[in-house]
Design an enzyme around this catalytic site. Structure first.
Site, PDB file in Angstrom:
ATOM      1  N   GLY A  73       0.811  -1.202   0.000  1.00 14.31           N
ATOM      2  CA  GLY A  73       0.000   0.000   0.000  1.00 14.31           C
ATOM      3  C   GLY A  73       0.845   1.253   0.000  1.00 14.31           C
ATOM      4  O   GLY A  73       0.490   2.259  -0.627  1.00 14.31           O
ATOM      5  N   SER A 204      -4.669  -1.996   0.362  1.00 14.37           N
ATOM      6  CA  SER A 204      -3.630  -2.820   0.980  1.00 14.37           C
ATOM      7  C   SER A 204      -4.248  -4.146   1.413  1.00 14.37           C
ATOM      8  O   SER A 204      -4.849  -4.232   2.489  1.00 14.37           O
ATOM      9  CB  SER A 204      -3.027  -2.083   2.187  1.00 14.37           C
ATOM     10  OG  SER A 204      -1.923  -2.779   2.710  1.00 14.37           O
ATOM     11  N   HIS A 206      -3.443  -6.921   2.793  1.00 19.12           N
ATOM     12  CA  HIS A 206      -3.190  -7.586   4.068  1.00 19.12           C
ATOM     13  C   HIS A 206      -4.031  -7.008   5.199  1.00 19.12           C
ATOM     14  O   HIS A 206      -4.133  -7.603   6.272  1.00 19.12           O
ATOM     15  CB  HIS A 206      -1.694  -7.549   4.420  1.00 19.12           C
ATOM     16  CG  HIS A 206      -1.215  -6.273   5.046  1.00 19.12           C
ATOM     17  ND1 HIS A 206      -1.177  -6.093   6.416  1.00 19.12           N
ATOM     18  CD2 HIS A 206      -0.751  -5.128   4.506  1.00 19.12           C
ATOM     19  CE1 HIS A 206      -0.694  -4.891   6.681  1.00 19.12           C
ATOM     20  NE2 HIS A 206      -0.430  -4.279   5.533  1.00 19.12           N
ATOM     21  N   THR A 242       9.341  -8.583 -12.139  1.00 19.83           N
ATOM     22  CA  THR A 242       8.595  -9.828 -12.266  1.00 19.83           C
ATOM     23  C   THR A 242       7.450  -9.861 -11.271  1.00 19.83           C
ATOM     24  O   THR A 242       7.631  -9.598 -10.080  1.00 19.83           O
ATOM     25  CB  THR A 242       9.524 -11.038 -12.016  1.00 19.83           C
ATOM     26  OG1 THR A 242      10.599 -10.996 -12.959  1.00 19.83           O
ATOM     27  CG2 THR A 242       8.771 -12.345 -12.157  1.00 19.83           C
ATOM     28  N   CYS A 331       2.358   2.307  12.164  1.00 18.23           N
ATOM     29  CA  CYS A 331       3.471   2.440  11.239  1.00 18.23           C
ATOM     30  C   CYS A 331       4.664   3.152  11.865  1.00 18.23           C
ATOM     31  O   CYS A 331       5.616   3.472  11.197  1.00 18.23           O
ATOM     32  CB  CYS A 331       3.020   3.169   9.980  1.00 18.23           C
ATOM     33  SG  CYS A 331       1.903   2.184   8.972  1.00 18.23           S
TER      34      CYS A 331
END
Length: 393
Positions: A73, A204, A206, A242, A331
């Site tokens: 995110g 986000s 998760h 990738t 955070c």
């Protein structure tokens, strides 16, 4: 044996079993690089297309090409803000003004701080004591050369929900683009990008029972973004590297599952209210940061303060009783300073440090809440008995 009570669904959520089952083949026999041309590679490429479609439907986007996958995110927010700003630098008539609130996620705050060093101007709109953005103040912050407005939908610290639609209308009237950071809200709020009136939006997975290591960015058709990671042509040449196919598949399924679970959100709001009311009645000296439980607050979010106690000490003691919560800002874990959000709403560092964040899960029961309260009461009582400054009324 005591049940482990995970009340930290704000920080992250467990992987939904349906999501995990969908991901496993791409960690096993469907492991091929989606950029190849053989049959196994095409299976992986098809899975990415299917995941884009799941996300498109989940947020009511117009086209699958409007859905980009990246690493988190935070990366999605960086790509939205810096990508648009860098694209603007190549134009003759440049817009170099951005508007944000002063309680945005660090990914937004730090991105705009970086752009200030490149000559962009950033206006931070102040919030009220509950973290709400005043529309008059927001309108006054807009200028003729405003390039972008970046406002989160749901605040991690306070649970406050912002009126993105009204702010988006005001921003578009002056020709600005609108980025909505929905990393903390999607999965707990339904989102229609057209009704919200946004040009960019980040998710986000998760945080709504999907995998870590993947982020989602909606980019409205026709909007130009400069890539932050140069290399191959992945993600419509907007994000080289990738593809993490398993995580992308998981992200799509997580969005799909979230849509199916929205019918349970009203019940979750009831549990949120139940927990808060019981807390007030059973534990002395409890406060709430942010709006009261209801439609102005994320339905799984409570930020509680406890007089005479440090939140980190309470968190650690709860952990010994098999309860998981967060103290401080998710955070900024490890920092003993009050968060920028606490400073923005005008509370003291002492009060900010006395808080814990509770994140309820979609499947929380009344029995879980009662058990949580019993363990919380015991921990609060123990810590206050050790504090000479605490005096019960």
């Amino acid at each position: 044996m005591k049940k482990y009570l995970y009340f930290d669904h704000l920080a992250t959520t467990p992987l939904d079993p349906v999501v995990k089952e969908a991901m496993v083949p791409f960690l096993d026999y469907k492991f091929a690089n989606a950029g190849g041309m053989h049959s196994k590679a095409l299976l992986a490429a098809d899975a990415i297309v299917e995941s884009r479609e799941k996300v498109r439907q989940g947020i009511a986007a117009a086209k699958v090409e409007e859905i980009l996958f990246c690493g988190s995110g935070s990366e999605a927010a960086n790509l939205a803000i810096k990508g648009l700003a860098f694209s603007e630098l190549f134009k003759r008539d440049k817009r170099k003004h951005l508007v944000i609130s002063n309680i945005e996620h660090p990914a937004v705050l730090q991105s705009t701080l970086f752009l200030e060093q490149l000559g962009f101007e950033v206006t931070q709109v102040l919030v009220d004591s509950h973290g709400g953005i005043d529309l008059d103040s927001f309108s006054q912050a807009l200028k003729e050369d405003t390039l972008l407005v970046s406002i989160h939908q749901g605040n991690f610290d306070l649970g406050t929900l912002q009126d993105i639609s009204k702010m988006g209308t005001l921003a578009h009237e002056c020709g600005a683009k609108v980025f909505c950071d929905a990393a903390f809200s999607f999965g707990w709020q339904q989102i229609d990008v057209t009704k919200l009136g946004v040009d960019l939006l980040s998710l986000s997975p998760h945080r709504f029972y999907g995998p870590k290591g993947v982020g989602i960015l909606y980019v409205k058709e026709g909007l130009e973004l400069q890539s932050l990671i140069h290399g191959g042509r992945q993600e419509f040449s907007k994000r080289a590297g990738t593809e993490n196919v398993a995580a992308i598949v998981g992200a799509g399924y997580a969005v799909e599952q979230a849509i199916k679970k929205f019918s349970s959100i009203s019940e979750l709001r009831d549990k949120q209210t139940q927990l808060f009311e019981l807390l007030k009645n059973r534990i002395e000296g409890v406060g709430l940061l942010g709006p009261l439980p209801g439609m102005n607050r994320l339905p799984h979010h409570l930020n509680l303060t406890f007089e005479g106690i440090e939140g980190e000490a309470l968190m650690l003691l709860l952990d010994t009783r098999k309860v998981a919560v967060t103290s401080g800002t998710g955070c900024q874990t490890g920092s003993m300073k009050g968060s920028h959000v606490a400073q923005a709403i005008g509370i003291t560092d002492e009060l900010a440090k006395s808080s814990i964040l509770i994140g309820l899960g979609i499947d929380v029961t009344s029995e879980d809440i009662e058990e949580f309260l019993e363990r919380l009461e015991a921990c609060v009582s123990k810590l206050r008995s050790m504090s000479p400054s605490w005096k019960s009324s």
